[in-house]
Motif scaffolding. Sequence first.
Motif, PDB file in Angstrom:
ATOM      1  N   LEU A  12       0.835  -1.203   0.000  1.00 50.76           N
ATOM      2  CA  LEU A  12       0.000   0.000   0.000  1.00 50.76           C
ATOM      3  C   LEU A  12       0.871   1.255   0.000  1.00 50.76           C
ATOM      4  O   LEU A  12       0.589   2.220  -0.703  1.00 50.76           O
ATOM      5  CB  LEU A  12      -0.953   0.000   1.207  1.00 50.76           C
ATOM      6  N   ARG A  30      -1.960  -1.742  -9.328  1.00 52.13           N
ATOM      7  CA  ARG A  30      -1.425  -0.381  -9.353  1.00 52.13           C
ATOM      8  C   ARG A  30      -1.175   0.022 -10.796  1.00 52.13           C
ATOM      9  O   ARG A  30      -1.135  -0.810 -11.700  1.00 52.13           O
ATOM     10  CB  ARG A  30      -0.149  -0.244  -8.532  1.00 52.13           C
ATOM     11  N   HIS A  42      -3.066  -0.861  -4.655  1.00 51.87           N
ATOM     12  CA  HIS A  42      -4.427  -0.750  -4.123  1.00 51.87           C
ATOM     13  C   HIS A  42      -5.003  -2.146  -3.966  1.00 51.87           C
ATOM     14  O   HIS A  42      -4.726  -3.032  -4.775  1.00 51.87           O
ATOM     15  CB  HIS A  42      -5.324   0.054  -5.072  1.00 51.87           C
TER      16      HIS A  42
END
Length: 155
Positions: free
Chosen positions: A125, A149, A130
């Motif tokens: 993260l 991502r 995500h």
Amino acid sequence: MLAMIHLDWKASTTIRELPRDKWEDLRQGVRQLNLPEWKEADEKAPYFHLSEEILVDLATHGGCLTRNGVRFEITHFEHAYRTRGTDERGDEHHLHVHVPDQSLLSISEVEQIPNADLWDVQRRLDDGWHILAVCPPNGTMKPDFIMGRSRRAEA
């Protein structure tokens, strides 16, 4: 789920015949109806004009309408498209397409992290990944994570 619903003259009659407590429940629960306040001095329900179609959340507003005996017809789902003749009988069906936000479309790299450790998830993260899905497999304590991502531009 958001939907446009149609209320016909029978719905108006049903609402007009509601007792005071159910009127207030409907007035507070489905504000889109714009029902006026029923004054204590009035014996009958106040006059109201019912628009034919309103946008409601079926999970909350639909339950309030049903609880108070108001029947309605769903005319259109938000982000849904009507198709015709998709089966041998030619019945209509609704297809629901949902894109939660534009950033989901920009994901160009996806990774599965089986048996994910929370520290590992946090590091990803922090690196711009995500969480797309959390998949808890049977019989294990740690779930699998699907992460995505956008690829960074090469410097």
